[in-house]
Design a protein around this motif. Sequence first.
Motif, PDB file in Angstrom:
ATOM      1  N   TYR A  87       0.900  -1.067   0.057  1.00 14.45           N
ATOM      2  CA  TYR A  87      -0.104  -0.140  -0.221  1.00 14.45           C
ATOM      3  C   TYR A  87       0.975   1.537  -0.123  1.00 14.45           C
ATOM      4  O   TYR A  87       1.924   1.307   0.619  1.00 14.45           O
ATOM      5  CB  TYR A  87      -1.239   0.174   1.394  1.00 14.45           C
ATOM      6  CG  TYR A  87      -1.350   1.481   1.440  1.00 14.45           C
ATOM      7  CD1 TYR A  87      -2.616   1.541   0.873  1.00 14.45           C
ATOM      8  CD2 TYR A  87      -1.047   2.595   1.904  1.00 14.45           C
ATOM      9  CE1 TYR A  87      -3.056   2.726   0.483  1.00 14.45           C
ATOM     10  CE2 TYR A  87      -1.992   3.662   2.359  1.00 14.45           C
ATOM     11  CZ  TYR A  87      -2.698   3.532   1.281  1.00 14.45           C
ATOM     12  OH  TYR A  87      -3.380   4.850   1.520  1.00 14.45           O
ATOM     13  N   LEU A 117      -7.443  -4.064  -3.141  1.00 16.81           N
ATOM     14  CA  LEU A 117      -7.693  -2.689  -2.899  1.00 16.81           C
ATOM     15  C   LEU A 117      -8.924  -2.763  -1.984  1.00 16.81           C
ATOM     16  O   LEU A 117      -8.421  -2.268  -1.249  1.00 16.81           O
ATOM     17  CB  LEU A 117      -8.735  -2.821  -4.157  1.00 16.81           C
ATOM     18  CG  LEU A 117      -8.934  -1.179  -4.265  1.00 16.81           C
ATOM     19  CD1 LEU A 117      -8.201  -0.225  -4.205  1.00 16.81           C
ATOM     20  CD2 LEU A 117     -10.280  -1.459  -6.003  1.00 16.81           C
ATOM     21  N   TYR A 118      -9.908  -3.768  -1.275  1.00 14.94           N
ATOM     22  CA  TYR A 118     -10.897  -4.107  -1.000  1.00 14.94           C
ATOM     23  C   TYR A 118     -10.228  -4.010   0.559  1.00 14.94           C
ATOM     24  O   TYR A 118     -10.905  -3.270   1.438  1.00 14.94           O
ATOM     25  CB  TYR A 118     -11.708  -5.229  -1.171  1.00 14.94           C
ATOM     26  CG  TYR A 118     -13.039  -4.526  -2.230  1.00 14.94           C
ATOM     27  CD1 TYR A 118     -13.846  -3.747  -2.071  1.00 14.94           C
ATOM     28  CD2 TYR A 118     -12.883  -5.605  -3.144  1.00 14.94           C
ATOM     29  CE1 TYR A 118     -14.692  -3.176  -2.993  1.00 14.94           C
ATOM     30  CE2 TYR A 118     -13.680  -5.015  -4.173  1.00 14.94           C
ATOM     31  CZ  TYR A 118     -14.241  -4.127  -4.266  1.00 14.94           C
ATOM     32  OH  TYR A 118     -14.967  -4.201  -5.615  1.00 14.94           O
ATOM     33  N   ILE A 136     -11.141   7.050  -3.470  1.00  8.87           N
ATOM     34  CA  ILE A 136     -11.663   6.799  -4.415  1.00  8.87           C
ATOM     35  C   ILE A 136     -12.737   6.668  -4.684  1.00  8.87           C
ATOM     36  O   ILE A 136     -13.937   6.688  -5.730  1.00  8.87           O
ATOM     37  CB  ILE A 136     -11.986   4.723  -3.341  1.00  8.87           C
ATOM     38  CG1 ILE A 136     -10.444   4.340  -3.509  1.00  8.87           C
ATOM     39  CG2 ILE A 136     -12.981   3.803  -4.785  1.00  8.87           C
ATOM     40  CD1 ILE A 136      -9.930   4.663  -5.378  1.00  8.87           C
ATOM     41  N   HIS A 137     -13.719   7.277  -3.363  1.00 10.66           N
ATOM     42  CA  HIS A 137     -15.434   7.926  -3.163  1.00 10.66           C
ATOM     43  C   HIS A 137     -14.977   9.610  -4.451  1.00 10.66           C
ATOM     44  O   HIS A 137     -16.556   9.258  -5.263  1.00 10.66           O
ATOM     45  CB  HIS A 137     -15.156   8.680  -2.130  1.00 10.66           C
ATOM     46  CG  HIS A 137     -16.775   9.127  -2.075  1.00 10.66           C
ATOM     47  ND1 HIS A 137     -18.283   8.255  -1.917  1.00 10.66           N
ATOM     48  CD2 HIS A 137     -17.048  10.410  -2.466  1.00 10.66           C
ATOM     49  CE1 HIS A 137     -19.012   9.332  -2.179  1.00 10.66           C
ATOM     50  NE2 HIS A 137     -18.611  10.386  -1.885  1.00 10.66           N
ATOM     51  N   ILE A 184      -3.006   3.522  -4.538  1.00  6.37           N
ATOM     52  CA  ILE A 184      -4.648   4.130  -4.493  1.00  6.37           C
ATOM     53  C   ILE A 184      -4.263   5.338  -5.689  1.00  6.37           C
ATOM     54  O   ILE A 184      -5.142   5.430  -6.240  1.00  6.37           O
ATOM     55  CB  ILE A 184      -4.970   4.681  -3.083  1.00  6.37           C
ATOM     56  CG1 ILE A 184      -5.253   3.983  -2.601  1.00  6.37           C
ATOM     57  CG2 ILE A 184      -6.221   5.633  -3.255  1.00  6.37           C
ATOM     58  CD1 ILE A 184      -5.531   2.528  -2.674  1.00  6.37           C
ATOM     59  N   TRP A 190      -7.088  -2.569   1.141  1.00  9.72           N
ATOM     60  CA  TRP A 190      -6.373  -1.642   1.360  1.00  9.72           C
ATOM     61  C   TRP A 190      -8.020  -0.670   1.977  1.00  9.72           C
ATOM     62  O   TRP A 190      -7.450   0.337   2.656  1.00  9.72           O
ATOM     63  CB  TRP A 190      -6.144  -0.868   0.310  1.00  9.72           C
ATOM     64  CG  TRP A 190      -4.522  -2.015   0.252  1.00  9.72           C
ATOM     65  CD1 TRP A 190      -3.509  -2.540   1.072  1.00  9.72           C
ATOM     66  CD2 TRP A 190      -3.511  -1.236  -0.885  1.00  9.72           C
ATOM     67  NE1 TRP A 190      -2.868  -2.899   0.118  1.00  9.72           N
ATOM     68  CE2 TRP A 190      -3.147  -2.209  -1.131  1.00  9.72           C
ATOM     69  CE3 TRP A 190      -4.267  -0.519  -2.454  1.00  9.72           C
ATOM     70  CZ2 TRP A 190      -1.621  -2.266  -2.121  1.00  9.72           C
ATOM     71  CZ3 TRP A 190      -2.690  -0.528  -3.764  1.00  9.72           C
ATOM     72  CH2 TRP A 190      -1.570  -1.095  -3.114  1.00  9.72           C
ATOM     73  N   LEU A 191      -7.960  -0.223   1.382  1.00 10.73           N
ATOM     74  CA  LEU A 191      -9.714   0.173   1.681  1.00 10.73           C
ATOM     75  C   LEU A 191     -10.041  -0.055   2.758  1.00 10.73           C
ATOM     76  O   LEU A 191     -10.734   0.802   3.393  1.00 10.73           O
ATOM     77  CB  LEU A 191     -10.793   0.028   0.978  1.00 10.73           C
ATOM     78  CG  LEU A 191     -10.298   0.823  -0.678  1.00 10.73           C
ATOM     79  CD1 LEU A 191     -11.710  -0.176  -1.777  1.00 10.73           C
ATOM     80  CD2 LEU A 191     -10.203   1.967  -1.113  1.00 10.73           C
ATOM     81  N   ASP A 192     -10.451  -1.210   3.048  1.00  9.34           N
ATOM     82  CA  ASP A 192     -10.449  -1.389   4.627  1.00  9.34           C
ATOM     83  C   ASP A 192      -9.440  -0.403   6.151  1.00  9.34           C
ATOM     84  O   ASP A 192      -9.954  -0.374   7.383  1.00  9.34           O
ATOM     85  CB  ASP A 192     -10.519  -2.796   5.360  1.00  9.34           C
ATOM     86  CG  ASP A 192     -12.461  -3.280   5.049  1.00  9.34           C
ATOM     87  OD1 ASP A 192     -12.935  -2.824   4.928  1.00  9.34           O
ATOM     88  OD2 ASP A 192     -12.011  -4.655   5.319  1.00  9.34           O
ATOM     89  N   HIS A 210      -6.985   1.703   5.175  1.00  7.84           N
ATOM     90  CA  HIS A 210      -6.697   2.516   5.700  1.00  7.84           C
ATOM     91  C   HIS A 210      -7.387   4.338   4.317  1.00  7.84           C
ATOM     92  O   HIS A 210      -8.078   3.664   3.752  1.00  7.84           O
ATOM     93  CB  HIS A 210      -5.652   2.575   4.274  1.00  7.84           C
ATOM     94  CG  HIS A 210      -4.476   1.768   4.614  1.00  7.84           C
ATOM     95  ND1 HIS A 210      -3.633   2.215   5.142  1.00  7.84           N
ATOM     96  CD2 HIS A 210      -3.781   1.213   4.194  1.00  7.84           C
ATOM     97  CE1 HIS A 210      -2.619   1.195   4.875  1.00  7.84           C
ATOM     98  NE2 HIS A 210      -2.836   0.209   4.505  1.00  7.84           N
ATOM     99  N   SER A 218      -7.995   6.366   2.009  1.00  7.48           N
ATOM    100  CA  SER A 218      -7.511   5.975   0.889  1.00  7.48           C
ATOM    101  C   SER A 218      -9.184   5.772   0.241  1.00  7.48           C
ATOM    102  O   SER A 218      -9.896   5.841  -0.771  1.00  7.48           O
ATOM    103  CB  SER A 218      -7.707   4.725   0.202  1.00  7.48           C
ATOM    104  OG  SER A 218      -7.613   3.295   1.218  1.00  7.48           O
ATOM    105  N   ARG A 219     -10.649   5.312   1.435  1.00  9.03           N
ATOM    106  CA  ARG A 219     -12.023   5.863   0.800  1.00  9.03           C
ATOM    107  C   ARG A 219     -11.804   6.711   0.315  1.00  9.03           C
ATOM    108  O   ARG A 219     -13.168   6.839  -0.572  1.00  9.03           O
ATOM    109  CB  ARG A 219     -12.948   4.861   1.867  1.00  9.03           C
ATOM    110  CG  ARG A 219     -12.495   3.714   2.567  1.00  9.03           C
ATOM    111  CD  ARG A 219     -13.339   3.719   3.577  1.00  9.03           C
ATOM    112  NE  ARG A 219     -12.748   2.710   4.340  1.00  9.03           N
ATOM    113  CZ  ARG A 219     -12.430   2.924   5.521  1.00  9.03           C
ATOM    114  NH1 ARG A 219     -13.769   3.712   6.209  1.00  9.03           N
ATOM    115  NH2 ARG A 219     -11.932   2.050   7.099  1.00  9.03           N
TER     116      ARG A 219
END
Length: 92
Positions: free
Chosen positions: A10, A42-43, A56-57, A15, A45-47, A49, A52-53
């Motif tokens: 990561y 990726l999923y 991505i949003h 990202i 990492w989103l959990d 960090h 990073s959400r």
Amino acid sequence: MGKRGFPSAYTPQAIEAVAAQMAQGYSLEAAASLAGVPRSTLYRWLDQHPESREVIHDAQSNALAWWENRSEEHTSELQSLRHLVCRLLLEK
């Protein structure tokens, strides 16, 4: 007992690479693949960090805007073609 497996690759740049692909209209999964990030990674990492959400949003909003712009372009092109066909038919 410590963590097993490989250390996470990561980085915020990873990202951002996914987000850059999404800005070109790609879905989250397709963008991750193009950026060389496996979907499961990726999923995870989103959990792990939360920062990073948000990236991505925002990227999902950019992807939607990309598709909306393309739709408008095609609508305009379609209208131009309709006018051309009508003119050609009237010239006969």
